[in-house]
Write a protein that holds these residues in place. Structure first.
Motif, short mmCIF file in Angstrom:
data_model
loop_
_atom_site.label_atom_id
_atom_site.label_comp_id
_atom_site.label_asym_id
_atom_site.label_seq_id
_atom_site.Cartn_x
_atom_site.Cartn_y
_atom_site.Cartn_z
N MET A 1 -1.06 4.89 13.56
CA MET A 1 -2.38 5.39 13.95
C MET A 1 -2.39 6.91 13.89
N MET A 2 -1.34 7.53 14.42
CA MET A 2 -1.23 8.99 14.36
C MET A 2 -1.20 9.45 12.91
N ALA A 3 -0.44 8.72 12.11
CA ALA A 3 -0.31 9.10 10.70
C ALA A 3 -1.66 9.01 10.00
N LEU A 4 -2.42 7.96 10.30
CA LEU A 4 -3.73 7.80 9.68
C LEU A 4 -4.68 8.93 10.10
N VAL A 5 -4.62 9.31 11.37
CA VAL A 5 -5.47 10.40 11.84
C VAL A 5 -5.07 11.71 11.17
N MET A 6 -3.77 11.97 11.13
CA MET A 6 -3.29 13.19 10.46
C MET A 6 -3.68 13.17 8.99
N ALA B 1 2.71 -3.13 7.01
CA ALA B 1 1.32 -2.81 7.30
C ALA B 1 1.10 -1.30 7.34
N SER B 2 2.07 -0.58 7.90
CA SER B 2 1.95 0.88 8.00
C SER B 2 1.85 1.51 6.62
N LEU B 3 2.79 1.13 5.76
CA LEU B 3 2.77 1.69 4.40
C LEU B 3 1.51 1.29 3.67
N GLY B 4 1.12 0.01 3.83
CA GLY B 4 -0.08 -0.46 3.17
C GLY B 4 -1.33 0.28 3.63
N LEU B 5 -1.43 0.54 4.92
CA LEU B 5 -2.61 1.23 5.46
C LEU B 5 -2.69 2.66 4.95
N ILE B 6 -1.56 3.34 4.94
CA ILE B 6 -1.55 4.73 4.47
C ILE B 6 -1.95 4.79 3.00
N VAL B 7 -1.38 3.92 2.18
CA VAL B 7 -1.70 3.91 0.75
C VAL B 7 -3.17 3.54 0.55
N ALA B 8 -3.61 2.51 1.28
CA ALA B 8 -5.00 2.06 1.13
C ALA B 8 -5.98 3.15 1.55
N GLN B 9 -5.67 3.86 2.63
CA GLN B 9 -6.56 4.92 3.09
C GLN B 9 -6.67 6.02 2.05
N GLY B 10 -5.53 6.33 1.43
CA GLY B 10 -5.53 7.36 0.40
C GLY B 10 -6.45 7.00 -0.76
N PHE B 11 -6.29 5.77 -1.24
CA PHE B 11 -7.14 5.30 -2.34
C PHE B 11 -8.60 5.22 -1.92
N LEU B 12 -8.84 4.67 -0.73
CA LEU B 12 -10.20 4.42 -0.27
C LEU B 12 -11.00 5.70 -0.17
N GLY C 1 0.72 9.44 2.32
CA GLY C 1 -0.70 9.41 1.98
C GLY C 1 -1.20 10.73 1.45
N LYS C 2 -0.74 11.83 2.07
CA LYS C 2 -1.19 13.16 1.63
C LYS C 2 -0.72 13.44 0.21
#
Lengths: 303, 93
Positions: free
Chosen positions: A247-252, B64-75, A61-62
């Protein structure tokens, strides 16, 4: 805050703070920062088996956020990134198999560890030497910063290789270069990443700059491009093994997203040689962290 | 030999750079507020459902993990862009 997947309670601000610091590094230098985030996560109490996978998830994500910024600044050569990707994936797979073979032959932790330290120290010293030389060239020879590269011998030699197919990289200002040179860089960095369990950014960056002659700012952005895909692939494989606490990854990532923007934008305020000089510190830090682990049998938590 | 030209002007002295820097600081402030709000309204609610998926189906969890991370980045990036456009602030790009 409780993280039920990893089964721990950790202050989310601490995780976001770690993500923020590593995000700045990623945005500015184009590295994943796993060599730093890993020990910090371990120190924060994240269980060992979740450290690598969760870090790769937040790194994905980063890298996306930093990549968008760098792309807007014109720092990404997507063609180069895609061409290198094939070599990187093959290299990672090859590195992992080499490790398996060596482990079957006997204990190789010390050999790999000290080899890693030597490689990191060489990269740090060489990058520092070259960037200081380039800065002097700018001042004494009045060279434009874009032409100031204190060591061009390898890049010139690589570009003179005429093994077809020959590729042009207009995004990096390269008229013609052998495709095999590009794949070779991906292969080497992937091999090291697969063997050493890292993203490979701080090896890929110097190879792009000194091996292929890619301008520094383009190398930063393109490196993030590679990391995004390799970290994404790593996230999937580790999640399938149950080693990712998303969840940890999203918070980070909430902290990393901010840090990555700051890091990416900051590259506009620094010339290439200065970025390379600052970059030379990272492999040195990485070498120290690996040495601590080798000598004490544990990581930063031992300090 | 190429003539030396400054690649990056002193940002403090250049008015355009100062304006962009102020815009970027405003953007960061909004970004920070959004992140805090997002954290309390969304992330805290995702914990239990994700833990259930983790226990029941690792393949679904991985996707779901990969999707959430990618979606959060875009969002996060899209929302900030929208707010800045709404406010009429220049983007650094």
């Amino acid at each position: 805050m409780e993280f039920p997947i990893a089964g721990v309670v950790i202050n989310p601000l601490l995780l976001a703070g770690i993500g923020f610091l590593v995000g700045i590094l990623g945005g500015f230098f184009g590295v994943g920062g796993g060599f730093l985030a890993g020990p910090f996560m371990f120190w924060a109490g994240v269980p060992t088996n979740f450290v690598v996978g969760t870090d790769l998830a937040h790194m994905t994500g980063k890298s996306m956020v930093a990549l968008r910024r760098h792309r807007a600044l014109g720092h990404v050569d997507a063609k180069l990134g895609f061409l290198m990707l094939g070599g990187t994936i093959l290299g990672v797979e090859g590195g992992a198999r080499i490790i398996e073979a060596l482990e079957a032959a006997g204990s190789v932790d010390q050999v790999i560890g000290y080899t890693y330290v030597v490689i990191l120290l060489i990269i740090s010293a060489f990058t520092a030497f070259e960037s200081v030389r380039a800065l002097r060239m700018i001042q004494t020879d009045r060279l434009d910063v874009k032409e100031a590269l204190g060591f061009q011998a390898v890049a010139k030699r690589v570009r003179s290789i005429n093994i077809p197919p020959m590729i042009s990289l207009p995004g990096s200002g390269i008229a013609s270069i052998s495709l095999w040179s590009i794949i070779g860089v991906g292969l080497v960095t992937g091999l090291l990443a697969g063997m050493l369990g890292v993203g490979g950014g701080f090896v890929r960056m110097p190879l792009l700059i000194y091996g292929l002659g890619i301008p520094t700012h383009i190398a930063v952005g393109t490196d993030l491009f590679e990391i995004m895909f390799s970290a994404g692939f790593g996230t999937l494989t580790h999640a399938l093994k149950g080693n990712v606490d998303v969840m940890m990854a999203l918070v980070m990532h909430t902290g990393a997203a901010l840090g990555a923007q700051i890091g990416a934008i900051s590259t506009r305020f620094f010339v290439g040689p200065r970025i390379r000089l600052l970059f030379s510190i990272l492999p040195l830090v990485g070498a120290i962290l690996v040495l601590v682990r080798l000598l004490t049998g544990s990581g930063l938590e031992a300090l | 030999m190429a003539k030396r030209t400054p690649q990056h002007a002193n940002p403090i002295q250049d008015v355009a750079w100062r304006r962009l820097l102020v815009n970027f600081l405003i953007e960061l402030a909004f970004y920070g507020l959004l992140v805090v709000g997002y954290f309390f309204l969304v992330l805290r609610l995702l914990g239990d459902p994700l833990a259930r998926i983790f226990s029941d189906n690792l393949t679904l969890y991985a996707l779901a993990s990969l999707g959430l991370i990618v979606a959060q980045g875009f969002l996060l990036d899209l929302v900030v862009t929208y707010i800045l456009d709404l406010l009429g602030l220049d983007r650094l790009e």
